[in-house]
Design an enzyme around this catalytic site. Structure first.
Site, mmCIF file in Angstrom:
data_model
loop_
_atom_site.group_PDB
_atom_site.id
_atom_site.type_symbol
_atom_site.label_atom_id
_atom_site.label_comp_id
_atom_site.label_asym_id
_atom_site.label_seq_id
_atom_site.Cartn_x
_atom_site.Cartn_y
_atom_site.Cartn_z
ATOM 1 N N LYS A 1 2.870 2.110 2.081
ATOM 2 C CA LYS A 1 3.262 3.413 2.609
ATOM 3 C C LYS A 1 2.638 3.632 3.983
ATOM 4 O O LYS A 1 1.473 3.286 4.197
ATOM 5 C CB LYS A 1 2.806 4.496 1.630
ATOM 6 C CG LYS A 1 3.275 5.909 1.932
ATOM 7 C CD LYS A 1 2.845 6.841 0.798
ATOM 8 C CE LYS A 1 3.326 8.261 0.987
ATOM 9 N NZ LYS A 1 2.950 9.132 -0.161
ATOM 10 N N SER B 1 6.661 11.668 -1.694
ATOM 11 C CA SER B 1 6.753 11.213 -0.323
ATOM 12 C C SER B 1 6.631 9.689 -0.191
ATOM 13 O O SER B 1 6.740 9.154 0.914
ATOM 14 C CB SER B 1 5.604 11.851 0.486
ATOM 15 O OG SER B 1 4.331 11.449 -0.048
ATOM 16 N N SER C 1 3.701 12.290 -5.696
ATOM 17 C CA SER C 1 4.427 11.410 -4.785
ATOM 18 C C SER C 1 4.534 9.966 -5.236
ATOM 19 O O SER C 1 5.241 9.182 -4.604
ATOM 20 C CB SER C 1 3.795 11.468 -3.388
ATOM 21 O OG SER C 1 4.042 12.721 -2.798
#
Length: 524
Positions: free
Chosen positions: A150, A227, A251
């Site tokens: 990420k 996210s 997330s």
């Protein structure tokens, strides 16, 4: 082309012109109405005119191209197969395969498959990608596995982008690599690339105003969940084996549920967050996404074991022992989920063959409101100066969240922290001697075309379910155990287990045992 009936050729040319012009109304008219019409591509299969129309509403037009060749095969008086080869002016070739049927004198597409030109990089999923981008140790328990990281983690020589191009442009290259990344590389995994995140990780939908929305690898046409949208999509579509992600308010768990993945949110503070861009330190934690339970177990065993990991800050005394085969269902969460999700969940509970109690954790708003206050206050302290200096750099939804965050007062934050402490003690008591079990989210992933109030309503309902584990700082694992109907087809919904702090490895073992017990077996 000389053999193609003139009216069919005209219908094809009209469709092609609409594609290039992104004339959604004309494209809708070209496809046969009803629930049997098909359209497929690398992202998956769309069934029914409505689903195809919704997809077109978000896709945008195609790049300029010309049709180089059309192959025509008549299948009957009122049916024909067309296969066309397109050449893009920017380079590359594509292929369209279409079944046309003549209905009431008009030729309509009833099935289509599109092979687009080869993409070296799907920019909605990846910021930077290689094969690999960074080679880890050649040996170890994670050898042969690839990782999507990420875009919040430091990687030596690369900048952190946080899902925003303006932030990326102003960032400096990182001098060192985050321990959470290094651990995976030391275990033998290789770095596939840096994957997208929702802006500043301040969302759970998975869309990004700047780079586009990553595909949902399990449900074409649906939001991927955020996210950690980029790593989740990379894993779900087979472009990586492990997604290194963060979970502040869900997330990891939300994209795991939306895309049929296994996802582990670790005990708060267990994996150090050095080299990770924070959103809200009181709740931020690190974890992983995988396609199967065995891979998640391998990652957890390596990264969370006292001897195997440089990143874990303390030994896990309880993770060496199995958790008890006892579960508790929070009734407030069950009352908040969609009817189809509740029905599928109750059926799973009946198959488990375990002791399952119903418990009350209190109204979900009592959890969500103080969480939201503290999260917002910390998000503004972390990012407010940058947001203020770049007022037009964020997407609309994230801009609004930061606007509300800026308004949180010191007294409001102080009061919320007092409430959170009591809630934390309440949850720790609930998981004493049993694991909490609940649907991960209210229902299947919303369509990518969902907008405004619909998306916000799903977001609010989801956060009310995911914040208790974050408040408690407890490990939580989402398992792809439910399947429910959705407007886009059969969709995955996760089941979440939450256990005592420090029992992360044992929790994954418990989840694997539960998945095996709850999976129906075919009778001979």
């Amino acid at each position: 082309m000389a053999d193609i009936p003139p009216d069919l050729l005209l219908a094809f040319e009209t469709y092609e012109a609409a594609i290039v012009a992104n004339d959604v109304e004309a494209l809708d008219a070209a496809f046969a109405p009803g629930t049997e019409t098909l359209r497929g591509d690398a992202a998956g299969l769309l069934i029914g005119h409505d689903a195809i129309s919704a997809f077109r509403g978000t896709r945008g037009g195609v790049s300029p191209r010309v049709i180089e060749r059309i192959e025509y095969r008549p299948l009957g008086e009122d049916a024909a197969l067309l296969v066309s080869v397109s050449r893009f002016t920017g380079g590359g070739m594509g292929l369209q395969t279409q079944l046309w049927e003549r209905r009431d004198g008009a030729w309509l597409i009833t099935a289509a498959h599109v092979t687009p030109r080869a993409q070296a990089l799907n920019r909605s999923v990846w910021r930077t990608v290689g094969d690999p981008l960074w080679q880890g140790a050649w040996e170890g328990p994670l050898a042969g596995l690839s990782v999507a990281v990420k875009d919040l983690f430091a990687i030596k020589g690369y900048r952190i982008g946080a899902g925003n191009p303006t932030y990326l442009d102003s960032a400096r290259a990182e001098p060192t690599t985050a321990p959470a990344v290094s651990d995976l590389l030391r275990g033998g995994a290789s770095l596939r690339g840096i994957a997208r995140t929702d802006e500043f990780a301040y969302s759970i939908a998975g869309d990004n105003a700047h780079y586009g929305t990553p595909p949902n690898g399990a449900l074409p046409g649906a939001l991927p969940g955020g996210s950690s949208s980029g790593p989740a999509s990379a894993v779900a579509t087979g472009q990586a084996d492990i997604g290194l992600a963060t979970d502040t308010a869900g997330s990891i768990r939300v994209p795991a549920s939306y895309q049929g993945l296994w996802g582990l949110r670790t005990t708060h503070g267990l994996v150090p967050r050095q080299g990770m861009l924070p959103l809200a330190q009181s709740f931020d934690t690190i974890g992983w996404l995988t396609r199967d339970a065995e891979t998640l177990q391998r990652v957890a065993d390596w990264c969370l074991s006292y001897d195997g990991s440089e990143s874990t800050e303390r030994a896990l005394g309880e993770s060496g022992s199995d958790l008890p085969w006892r579960f508790r269902v929070p009734i407030e969460v069950l009352d908040a989920v969609e009817p189809a999700t509740r029905s599928a969940f109750e059926s799973l509970i009946a198959r488990m063959g375990a002791s399952v109690d119903r418990v009350s954790i209190g109204p979900l708003d009592e959890w969500y409101e103080p969480f939201r206050t503290v999260q917002a206050a910390e998000a503004w302290r972390n990012n407010g100066a940058w947001v203020s200096a770049h007022p037009d750099a964020l997407g609309v939804a994230v801009t609004e969240r930061f606007r509300l965050a800026a308004a949180v007062t010191t007294e409001q934050e102080k009061q919320a922290r007092v409430v959170l402490e009591g809630l934390r003690e309440r949850l720790h008591a609930v998981v004493d001697g049993a694991a909490l079990i609940l649907p991960t989210v209210p229902g299947p992933a919303p369509a990518r075309t969902a907008r405004g109030e619909r998306v916000d309503a799903v977001r609010q309902a989801t956060l009310r379910m995911t914040t208790p584990a974050a408040i408690g700082g407890l490990p939580a694992v989402s398992m792809p155990l439910l399947t429910v109907a959705s407007p886009l087809g059969s969709a995955p919904v996760g089941v979440c287990l939450v256990s005592r702090a420090g029992t992360d490895i044992a929790l994954v073992r418990l989840a694997r045992r539960l998945a095996a017990a709850a999976t129906p077996t075919e009778k001979p």
